[in-house]
Design a protein around this motif. Sequence first.
Motif, PDB file in Angstrom:
ATOM      1  N   PRO A 125      26.432 -35.069  57.292  1.00 21.72           N
ATOM      2  CA  PRO A 125      25.372 -35.897  57.888  1.00 21.72           C
ATOM      3  C   PRO A 125      25.489 -37.372  57.550  1.00 21.72           C
ATOM      4  N   GLU A 126      26.256 -37.721  56.538  1.00 18.96           N
ATOM      5  CA  GLU A 126      26.379 -39.132  56.188  1.00 18.96           C
ATOM      6  C   GLU A 126      27.417 -39.842  57.044  1.00 18.96           C
ATOM      7  N   ASP A 127      28.162 -39.092  57.846  1.00 22.21           N
ATOM      8  CA  ASP A 127      29.106 -39.679  58.789  1.00 22.21           C
ATOM      9  C   ASP A 127      28.360 -39.859  60.108  1.00 22.21           C
ATOM     10  N   MET A 128      27.915 -41.074  60.378  1.00 23.71           N
ATOM     11  CA  MET A 128      27.062 -41.326  61.542  1.00 23.71           C
ATOM     12  C   MET A 128      27.741 -40.972  62.869  1.00 23.71           C
ATOM     13  N   ASP A 129      29.077 -40.935  62.896  1.00 24.63           N
ATOM     14  CA  ASP A 129      29.768 -40.602  64.141  1.00 24.63           C
ATOM     15  C   ASP A 129      29.734 -39.115  64.453  1.00 24.63           C
ATOM     16  N   THR A 130      29.497 -38.286  63.439  1.00 22.85           N
ATOM     17  CA  THR A 130      29.510 -36.838  63.666  1.00 22.85           C
ATOM     18  C   THR A 130      28.238 -36.155  63.175  1.00 22.85           C
ATOM     19  N   ALA A 131      27.160 -36.908  62.993  1.00 24.25           N
ATOM     20  CA  ALA A 131      25.920 -36.339  62.478  1.00 24.25           C
ATOM     21  C   ALA A 131      25.410 -35.229  63.390  1.00 24.25           C
ATOM     22  N   GLN A 132      24.822 -34.202  62.787  1.00 24.07           N
ATOM     23  CA  GLN A 132      24.291 -33.088  63.578  1.00 24.07           C
ATOM     24  C   GLN A 132      22.987 -33.519  64.251  1.00 24.07           C
ATOM     25  N   ASP A 133      23.107 -33.828  65.553  1.00 19.88           N
ATOM     26  CA  ASP A 133      21.962 -34.397  66.255  1.00 19.88           C
ATOM     27  C   ASP A 133      21.438 -33.544  67.397  1.00 19.88           C
ATOM     28  N   GLY A 134      21.946 -32.330  67.555  1.00 20.59           N
ATOM     29  CA  GLY A 134      21.454 -31.467  68.621  1.00 20.59           C
ATOM     30  C   GLY A 134      21.871 -30.025  68.415  1.00 20.59           C
ATOM     31  N   PRO A 135      21.303 -29.114  69.202  1.00 21.74           N
ATOM     32  CA  PRO A 135      21.603 -27.694  69.026  1.00 21.74           C
ATOM     33  C   PRO A 135      23.073 -27.353  69.267  1.00 21.74           C
ATOM     34  N   GLU A 136      23.796 -28.216  69.990  1.00 20.80           N
ATOM     35  CA  GLU A 136      25.224 -27.971  70.214  1.00 20.80           C
ATOM     36  C   GLU A 136      26.036 -28.143  68.926  1.00 20.80           C
ATOM     37  N   ASP A 137      25.427 -28.690  67.885  1.00 20.31           N
ATOM     38  CA  ASP A 137      26.085 -28.806  66.591  1.00 20.31           C
ATOM     39  C   ASP A 137      25.888 -27.554  65.737  1.00 20.31           C
ATOM     40  N   CYS A 138      25.141 -26.586  66.246  1.00 23.89           N
ATOM     41  CA  CYS A 138      24.927 -25.324  65.536  1.00 23.89           C
ATOM     42  C   CYS A 138      26.053 -24.368  65.911  1.00 23.89           C
ATOM     43  N   GLU A 173      32.957 -22.315  65.405  1.00 22.81           N
ATOM     44  CA  GLU A 173      33.012 -22.817  66.780  1.00 22.81           C
ATOM     45  C   GLU A 173      31.698 -22.456  67.470  1.00 22.81           C
ATOM     46  N   ILE A 174      31.407 -23.108  68.576  1.00 21.37           N
ATOM     47  CA  ILE A 174      30.173 -22.810  69.310  1.00 21.37           C
ATOM     48  C   ILE A 174      30.195 -21.393  69.884  1.00 21.37           C
ATOM     49  N   GLY A 175      31.346 -20.963  70.386  1.00 27.98           N
ATOM     50  CA  GLY A 175      31.423 -19.661  71.062  1.00 27.98           C
ATOM     51  C   GLY A 175      32.284 -18.636  70.347  1.00 27.98           C
ATOM     52  N   THR A 176      32.392 -18.709  69.011  1.00 25.03           N
ATOM     53  CA  THR A 176      33.206 -17.761  68.257  1.00 25.03           C
ATOM     54  C   THR A 176      32.799 -16.324  68.550  1.00 25.03           C
ATOM     55  N   ARG A 177      33.788 -15.482  68.766  1.00 27.75           N
ATOM     56  CA  ARG A 177      33.558 -14.045  68.929  1.00 27.75           C
ATOM     57  C   ARG A 177      34.204 -13.326  67.757  1.00 27.75           C
ATOM     58  N   CYS A 178      33.791 -12.110  67.479  1.00 25.27           N
ATOM     59  CA  CYS A 178      34.380 -11.320  66.411  1.00 25.27           C
ATOM     60  C   CYS A 178      35.769 -10.867  66.848  1.00 25.27           C
ATOM     61  N   THR A 179      36.683 -10.758  65.894  1.00 23.62           N
ATOM     62  CA  THR A 179      38.050 -10.321  66.155  1.00 23.62           C
ATOM     63  C   THR A 179      38.229  -8.922  65.591  1.00 23.62           C
ATOM     64  N   ALA A 180      38.792  -8.019  66.391  1.00 28.88           N
ATOM     65  CA  ALA A 180      39.021  -6.647  65.935  1.00 28.88           C
ATOM     66  C   ALA A 180      40.178  -6.608  64.946  1.00 28.88           C
ATOM     67  N   CYS A 181      40.051  -5.755  63.931  1.00 28.96           N
ATOM     68  CA  CYS A 181      41.140  -5.532  62.989  1.00 28.96           C
ATOM     69  C   CYS A 181      42.312  -4.870  63.725  1.00 28.96           C
ATOM     70  N   SER A 182      43.502  -5.045  63.184  1.00 25.03           N
ATOM     71  CA  SER A 182      44.693  -4.393  63.748  1.00 25.03           C
ATOM     72  C   SER A 182      44.559  -2.877  63.634  1.00 25.03           C
ATOM     73  N   ALA A 183      45.372  -2.151  64.404  1.00 22.49           N
ATOM     74  CA  ALA A 183      45.371  -0.686  64.377  1.00 22.49           C
ATOM     75  C   ALA A 183      45.533  -0.195  62.937  1.00 22.49           C
ATOM     76  N   SER A 184      44.809   0.834  62.577  1.00 23.55           N
ATOM     77  CA  SER A 184      44.815   1.466  61.244  1.00 23.55           C
ATOM     78  C   SER A 184      44.169   0.600  60.165  1.00 23.55           C
ATOM     79  N   PHE A 185      43.443  -0.461  60.574  1.00 24.94           N
ATOM     80  CA  PHE A 185      42.727  -1.300  59.621  1.00 24.94           C
ATOM     81  C   PHE A 185      41.265  -1.387  60.053  1.00 24.94           C
ATOM     82  N   THR A 186      40.376  -1.654  59.088  1.00 27.05           N
ATOM     83  CA  THR A 186      38.955  -1.788  59.369  1.00 27.05           C
ATOM     84  C   THR A 186      38.319  -2.682  58.316  1.00 27.05           C
ATOM     85  N   THR A 187      37.047  -2.941  58.473  1.00 31.63           N
ATOM     86  CA  THR A 187      36.273  -3.643  57.457  1.00 31.63           C
ATOM     87  C   THR A 187      35.280  -2.657  56.866  1.00 31.63           C
TER      88      THR A 187
END
Length: 142
Positions: free
Chosen positions: A61-74, A112-126
Motif C-alpha cells: 500500500p505504500e507504493d502509490m502506483d500499485t495501491a489496492q484501490d478497488g475490488p479488482e485488487d482482491c 491472480e484474479i481468476g485462479t482456478r484449482c489445479t488437479a494433482c497428477s495421476a496417483s497423487f492427491t492432497t
Amino acid sequence: PNQITLRRGAISYTECTNAAGWGVFSADGSVAACPRGTWNPAGSGTTCTACPAGRTTDINPEDMDTAQDGPEDCLVAPGFGIPDDVQLTGTATDATLPPALCPVGTYSNGGEIGTRCTACSASFTTSKNGTQGADNSACNSE
C-alpha cells in the motif's frame, strides 16, 4: 502524510483526503495503509473495505502506483480457486467470481484474479481441502 487533494490548487488542509490504498481510521481524518485483504479508492474518506471471502490483496500500500484501490485488487487467496463449473456470464468479471476452497486432490497458489484449482497428477492427491502450492509438490502419492 499519505493524503491527497482531489483538485489542483487546494488551499486548505480540509481539502485533504485519503490516497488510494489508504483508509481513514479516526475522527481527525488521519489515514493509515489498508491492511492486507482490504482496499480503498482515493478520496473516499472512509475506512478500508474487506475483500470477499477467499480473496486477499498482495500489494504494497505504500507504493502509490500499485495501491489496492478497488475490488479488482482482491486476488484469489492461496488454497482457493474459482470452481471449474463457475463461468463468466452477463456483466460478471473474474474479480466478481466467488472462489472456494480447493477440494481434496487439487491445490492453488492463488495470486491472480481468476485462479482456478489445479488437479494433482495421476496417483497423487492432497490430504485436505484448501491445499496451498505452486506445483504438484503440494500433492502426495496415494
